[in-house]
Design a protein around this motif. Structure first.
Motif, PDB file in Angstrom:
ATOM      1  N   SER A 103      35.774  26.093  32.774  1.00 19.63           N
ATOM      2  CA  SER A 103      36.797  26.868  33.477  1.00 19.63           C
ATOM      3  C   SER A 103      36.484  28.350  33.332  1.00 19.63           C
ATOM      4  CB  SER A 103      38.189  26.565  32.937  1.00 19.63           C
ATOM      5  OG  SER A 103      38.358  27.149  31.684  1.00 19.63           O
ATOM      6  N   ARG A 104      37.033  29.099  34.261  1.00 17.62           N
ATOM      7  CA  ARG A 104      36.752  30.527  34.277  1.00 17.62           C
ATOM      8  C   ARG A 104      38.057  31.301  34.332  1.00 17.62           C
ATOM      9  NH1 ARG A 104      33.151  34.374  37.812  1.00 17.62           N
ATOM     10  NH2 ARG A 104      34.387  36.225  37.487  1.00 17.62           N
ATOM     11  N   LEU A 105      38.105  32.361  33.553  1.00 17.93           N
ATOM     12  CA  LEU A 105      39.289  33.214  33.523  1.00 17.93           C
ATOM     13  C   LEU A 105      38.864  34.648  33.811  1.00 17.93           C
ATOM     14  CD1 LEU A 105      40.872  31.865  30.285  1.00 17.93           C
ATOM     15  CD2 LEU A 105      42.244  32.407  32.260  1.00 17.93           C
ATOM     16  N   VAL A 141      34.513  27.836  28.358  1.00 17.59           N
ATOM     17  CA  VAL A 141      35.465  28.744  29.010  1.00 17.59           C
ATOM     18  C   VAL A 141      34.775  30.092  29.184  1.00 17.59           C
ATOM     19  CG1 VAL A 141      37.738  29.809  28.864  1.00 17.59           C
ATOM     20  CG2 VAL A 141      37.364  27.557  27.864  1.00 17.59           C
ATOM     21  N   LEU A 142      34.629  30.476  30.440  1.00 15.06           N
ATOM     22  CA  LEU A 142      34.035  31.788  30.716  1.00 15.06           C
ATOM     23  C   LEU A 142      35.182  32.774  30.912  1.00 15.06           C
ATOM     24  CD1 LEU A 142      31.936  33.871  31.593  1.00 15.06           C
ATOM     25  CD2 LEU A 142      31.927  32.831  33.845  1.00 15.06           C
ATOM     26  N   ILE A 143      35.246  33.753  30.036  1.00  8.28           N
ATOM     27  CA  ILE A 143      36.262  34.806  30.183  1.00  8.28           C
ATOM     28  C   ILE A 143      35.542  36.057  30.658  1.00  8.28           C
ATOM     29  CG2 ILE A 143      38.039  36.163  29.032  1.00  8.28           C
ATOM     30  CD1 ILE A 143      38.414  33.888  27.071  1.00  8.28           C
ATOM     31  N   ASP A 144      35.766  36.357  31.919  1.00 14.01           N
ATOM     32  CA  ASP A 144      35.062  37.508  32.495  1.00 14.01           C
ATOM     33  C   ASP A 144      35.869  38.784  32.248  1.00 14.01           C
ATOM     34  OD1 ASP A 144      32.874  38.519  33.784  1.00 14.01           O
ATOM     35  OD2 ASP A 144      33.776  38.374  35.775  1.00 14.01           O
ATOM     36  N   GLU A 145      35.169  39.831  31.882  1.00 17.00           N
ATOM     37  CA  GLU A 145      35.793  41.145  31.632  1.00 17.00           C
ATOM     38  C   GLU A 145      36.934  41.013  30.617  1.00 17.00           C
ATOM     39  OE1 GLU A 145      34.858  43.977  33.386  1.00 17.00           O
ATOM     40  OE2 GLU A 145      33.747  43.173  35.095  1.00 17.00           O
ATOM     41  N   ILE A 146      36.625  40.445  29.491  1.00 15.07           N
ATOM     42  CA  ILE A 146      37.661  40.137  28.484  1.00 15.07           C
ATOM     43  C   ILE A 146      38.406  41.383  28.017  1.00 15.07           C
ATOM     44  CG2 ILE A 146      36.070  40.221  26.507  1.00 15.07           C
ATOM     45  CD1 ILE A 146      37.650  37.838  25.332  1.00 15.07           C
ATOM     46  N   ASN A 147      37.756  42.517  28.041  1.00 16.32           N
ATOM     47  CA  ASN A 147      38.431  43.711  27.514  1.00 16.32           C
ATOM     48  C   ASN A 147      39.230  44.455  28.582  1.00 16.32           C
ATOM     49  OD1 ASN A 147      36.085  44.540  28.784  1.00 16.32           O
ATOM     50  ND2 ASN A 147      35.700  46.226  27.380  1.00 16.32           N
ATOM     51  N   ARG A 148      39.567  43.770  29.664  1.00 14.20           N
ATOM     52  CA  ARG A 148      40.461  44.389  30.647  1.00 14.20           C
ATOM     53  C   ARG A 148      41.904  43.909  30.463  1.00 14.20           C
ATOM     54  NH1 ARG A 148      37.827  47.843  33.715  1.00 14.20           N
ATOM     55  NH2 ARG A 148      35.645  47.382  34.139  1.00 14.20           N
ATOM     56  N   LEU A 182      32.666  31.847  26.274  1.00  9.93           N
ATOM     57  CA  LEU A 182      31.624  32.808  26.658  1.00  9.93           C
ATOM     58  C   LEU A 182      32.352  33.965  27.324  1.00  9.93           C
ATOM     59  CD1 LEU A 182      28.913  30.558  28.314  1.00  9.93           C
ATOM     60  CD2 LEU A 182      28.521  32.094  26.420  1.00  9.93           C
ATOM     61  N   ALA A 183      32.368  35.102  26.690  1.00 13.45           N
ATOM     62  CA  ALA A 183      33.120  36.232  27.248  1.00 13.45           C
ATOM     63  C   ALA A 183      32.169  37.352  27.631  1.00 13.45           C
ATOM     64  CB  ALA A 183      34.126  36.719  26.227  1.00 13.45           C
ATOM     65  N   THR A 184      32.524  38.051  28.674  1.00 11.57           N
ATOM     66  CA  THR A 184      31.726  39.222  29.051  1.00 11.57           C
ATOM     67  C   THR A 184      32.623  40.445  28.962  1.00 11.57           C
ATOM     68  OG1 THR A 184      32.268  39.224  31.403  1.00 11.57           O
ATOM     69  CG2 THR A 184      30.432  37.824  30.712  1.00 11.57           C
ATOM     70  N   GLN A 185      32.030  41.559  28.664  1.00  9.45           N
ATOM     71  CA  GLN A 185      32.808  42.804  28.656  1.00  9.45           C
ATOM     72  C   GLN A 185      31.909  43.987  28.980  1.00  9.45           C
ATOM     73  OE1 GLN A 185      34.624  43.834  24.891  1.00  9.45           O
ATOM     74  NE2 GLN A 185      32.699  44.443  23.981  1.00  9.45           N
ATOM     75  N   ASN A 186      32.540  44.991  29.547  1.00 10.09           N
ATOM     76  CA  ASN A 186      31.834  46.247  29.762  1.00 10.09           C
ATOM     77  C   ASN A 186      31.948  47.060  28.489  1.00 10.09           C
ATOM     78  OD1 ASN A 186      30.993  46.087  32.535  1.00 10.09           O
ATOM     79  ND2 ASN A 186      33.162  46.095  33.037  1.00 10.09           N
ATOM     80  N   PRO A 187      31.037  47.982  28.257  1.00  9.36           N
ATOM     81  CA  PRO A 187      31.180  48.811  27.052  1.00  9.36           C
ATOM     82  C   PRO A 187      32.536  49.520  27.071  1.00  9.36           C
ATOM     83  CG  PRO A 187      29.037  49.152  28.047  1.00  9.36           C
ATOM     84  CD  PRO A 187      29.803  48.308  28.995  1.00  9.36           C
ATOM     85  N   ILE A 188      33.107  49.739  25.875  1.00  9.32           N
ATOM     86  CA  ILE A 188      34.486  50.244  25.827  1.00  9.32           C
ATOM     87  C   ILE A 188      34.623  51.655  26.393  1.00  9.32           C
ATOM     88  CG2 ILE A 188      35.410  48.793  23.986  1.00  9.32           C
ATOM     89  CD1 ILE A 188      34.804  51.139  22.079  1.00  9.32           C
ATOM     90  N   GLU A 189      33.524  52.329  26.580  1.00  6.12           N
ATOM     91  CA  GLU A 189      33.632  53.674  27.148  1.00  6.12           C
ATOM     92  C   GLU A 189      33.938  53.613  28.647  1.00  6.12           C
ATOM     93  OE1 GLU A 189      30.806  52.685  25.563  1.00  6.12           O
ATOM     94  OE2 GLU A 189      31.226  53.546  23.599  1.00  6.12           O
ATOM     95  N   GLN A 190      33.812  52.433  29.250  1.00  6.12           N
ATOM     96  CA  GLN A 190      34.014  52.309  30.692  1.00  6.12           C
ATOM     97  C   GLN A 190      35.500  52.413  31.047  1.00  6.12           C
ATOM     98  OE1 GLN A 190      31.363  51.098  33.184  1.00  6.12           O
ATOM     99  NE2 GLN A 190      30.116  52.103  31.656  1.00  6.12           N
ATOM    100  N   GLU A 191      35.763  52.809  32.276  1.00  5.33           N
ATOM    101  CA  GLU A 191      37.141  53.016  32.749  1.00  5.33           C
ATOM    102  C   GLU A 191      37.934  51.691  32.764  1.00  5.33           C
ATOM    103  OE1 GLU A 191      38.328  55.989  33.488  1.00  5.33           O
ATOM    104  OE2 GLU A 191      40.281  55.217  34.089  1.00  5.33           O
ATOM    105  N   GLY A 192      39.177  51.751  32.331  1.00  5.95           N
ATOM    106  CA  GLY A 192      40.073  50.601  32.426  1.00  5.95           C
ATOM    107  C   GLY A 192      39.798  49.491  31.435  1.00  5.95           C
ATOM    108  N   THR A 193      39.212  49.837  30.306  1.00  6.83           N
ATOM    109  CA  THR A 193      38.925  48.803  29.303  1.00  6.83           C
ATOM    110  C   THR A 193      39.714  49.097  28.025  1.00  6.83           C
ATOM    111  OG1 THR A 193      37.042  50.041  28.473  1.00  6.83           O
ATOM    112  CG2 THR A 193      36.588  48.373  30.150  1.00  6.83           C
TER     113      THR A 193
END
Lengths: 352, 239
Positions: A103-105, A141-148, A182-193
């Motif tokens: 599943s994907r979130l 479970v794929l959690i995309d952009e977990i830090n949003r 399996l989670a993905t995230q952008n580096p925390i310096e990115q906007e909206g994270t």
């Protein structure tokens, strides 16, 4: 001089070189310096997954090896990288190679814990509440952009990631086995994270940095997309590992040999993160366990039934980089968590 | 118009201005003077809280000694050489403080400068490096072989090889390096391949916990080591 007359051993020749060993009927039939456990089954599956991933993903062999390690070590993985480096695609492809529920979130700022875990709904015909499981009830479970998503939603993952269960209205619901986030995230310096809570970061076995490809790799990516994959990239990949197979492989990994001095070495490396002057927060005992389990899985993937210090050193950064926090002074000096891990490894003697 | 609108001056006086009244002294109630009981007064006077006059205690001999000492120091500093010492002493102290601050900023452990053992770290275990150069490998190997402790013998043989490589400057011995780090340090030629096999055998025996190693297996490991050592020796002779 060395004593060349060893009980039970053939005598050396004039040059001091031992002749080839004579057949000894008391000795075990297996070759002396090979694995005592048959790892061919594991190697076959690992090669098949690598091959499937390689149909779409260009380069990133180290990333693929670490993802495989995490699967075998029964751990969750956090993939971090700037947008466009195929973090999500890699995670999706990997999940596709496993014949398990997926599943994907997509984490967004307005996502609620119940959107992840599930919720109790009222059934008028039965006049009772019934639990409707959320998307977390899957094997991969794929959690995309977990830090949003904000901390409230992140906290919903604490129990399920560690204890493999969800508690709702006083009832425990177990997630299927195997279970992997399996989670993905952008580096925390990115906007909206948002920065992930330390407790959640600690639940990830590895944090893998996905970097930019080399020029040659980028050309190969362009060629692949230009000629097409014979459909969409996902269609090019097939499932090669079942849940039952994976369970067997994990059991094999659990039985890997670890020399007692290497356990001490792991404890020293992790312990040093708690004493290092450049660190504000050290790693937890969960990090030691992660390093141990990861090293056992990596050793198996590399065809050995025992762990060596190389395995531990190789995994030290992926295991520790998200679990430690640098002091503000070190951050201002431009140091990274990987630099500190490297320094720590240089301070500790390799057992041999 | 304005003049007509202004009120008369008398009207501006505050309406509630009260007249002042004074009360006549009370002549009817007789004044009764109350005196505290003498015993009670005496008891109060004996309490420490009511002793307003501080009695200076006599100085003890220790205080007197210190007083004399400081007097002596003061007299000494009043002299011409004393004044010089005082003046330069301040400068020396300032320089020492500056050096201390710089060393602290550079995180230098100055305890070593005074011949003391370095400060214990925060870790509760020994992190001393193994000194391969201080070991008599021939004797240790012979003892391990005599006891049929082949696993230990393989380890000692491997450490001996590392020592020889370090002695010939083919590797840079550092306790934090792994066997594979040394493999990559070796110069191109026959050595890396032979060392790789030696390392593989050591890894299997030592890290793989091969406790049941037979004499035949050990003979194989020993032959590999001796062949490597011979290769190393011939390489040195050729150089």
């Amino acid at each position: 001089m060395e004593n060349n007359l060893i009980p039970g051993m053939p005598a050396p020749n004039a040059e001091g070189i031992q002749p080839a060993a004579q057949p000894n009927h008391d000795a075990p039939a297996a070759a002396p310096f090979t694995s005592r456990t048959d790892l061919s089954h594991l190697a076959r599956h690992a090669d098949a997954i690598r091959q499937e991933l390689g149909k779409v993903i260009v380069g990133q062999q180290a990333l693929a090896e670490l993802l495989l390690t995490a699967i075998l070590a029964d751990g969750h993985v956090l993939l971090e990288g700037v947008p466009g480096v195929a973090k999500t695609l890699t995670a999706k492809l990997l999940s596709r190679t496993l014949e398990v529920p997926f599943s994907r979130l997509q984490f967004t700022p307005d996502l609620m814990p119940s959107d992840v875990l599930g919720t109790s709904v009222f059934r008028p015909n039965k006049a009772e509440f019934e639990f409707r499981p959320g998307p977390i009830f899957a094997s991969v479970v794929l959690i995309d952009e977990i830090n949003r998503a904000p901390a409230k939603t992140q906290s919903a993952l604490f129990e399920v990631m560690e204890e493999r269960q969800v508690t709702q209205d006083g009832t425990r619901y177990t997630v299927p086995e195997p279970f992997m986030v399996l989670a993905t995230q952008n580096p925390i310096e990115q906007e909206g994270t948002y920065r992930l809570p330390e407790a959640q970061l600690d639940r990830f076995l590895f944090k893998l940095n996905v970097g930019y490809p080399t020029v040659e790799e980028e050309i190969a990516i362009l060629q692949g997309h230009h000629t097409g994959f014979g459909g969409t990239p996902l269609e090019a990949v097939r499932a090669v590992l079942t849940a039952t197979d994976l369970k067997g492989l994990r059991e094999q990994v659990r039985r890997q040999h670890v020399e007692p001095k290497l356990l001490e070495y792991i404890a020293r490396v992790v312990g040093q993160t708690r004493a290092h002057k450049g660190l504000y927060l050290g790693a937890s005992p969960r990090a030691s366990l992660a390093l141990l389990n990861g090293a056992k899985a990596l050793a198996a993937l590399r065809g050995r039934d025992f762990v060596t210090p190389e395995d531990i050193q190789y995994l030290a950064a992926p295991v520790l980089r998200h679990r430690i926090q640098l002091t503000p002074e070190r951050e201002m000096e431009g140091h990274t968590a990987d630099d500190i891990v490297k320094q720590i490894l240089q301070q500790i003697e390799v057992p041999r | 118009m304005l003049a007509l609108a202004a009120p008369p001056v008398a009207a501006q006086r505050p309406r509630n201005a009260a007249a002042t009244y004074t009360l006549p002294p009370d002549q009817t109630t007789p004044v009764k003077l109350r005196q505290p009981a003498p015993e009670r007064l005496r008891a109060f006077r004996q309490q420490r809280e009511f002793q307003y006059v501080e009695v200076k205690s006599e100085q003890s001999s220790w205080e007197l000694l210190w007083r004399h000492f400081w007097q002596w120091v003061s007299d000494l500093l009043e002299t011409r050489p004393g004044k010089l010492v005082w003046e330069y002493g301040i400068y020396a102290g300032l320089v020492a403080a500056l050096v201390f601050v710089v060393l602290k900023l550079m995180q230098v452990d100055i305890t070593r400068a005074f011949g003391r053992s370095p400060r214990p770290g925060a870790l509760a275990y020994d992190v001393q490096a193994e000194d391969i150069h201080g070991q008599d490998f021939d004797a240790l190997l012979a003892a391990a072989e005599a006891e049929s402790n082949y696993r230990l013998a393989v380890r000692l043989g491997y450490l001996h090889v590392l020592k020889q490589l370090a002695d010939q400057n083919l590797i840079r011995w550092q306790p934090d390096k792994t066997n594979h780090d040394y493999l990559f340090e070796l110069p191109a030629g026959p050595l890396p391949e032979a060392f790789q096999e030696l390392t593989r055998q050591f890894d299997y025996v030592w890290y793989g916990e091969l406790d049941d190693i037979t004499p035949t297996h050990y003979a194989q490991a020993r032959a590999t080591r001796l062949a490597f050592q011979q290769l190393l020796h011939s390489g040195r002779r050729a150089a």
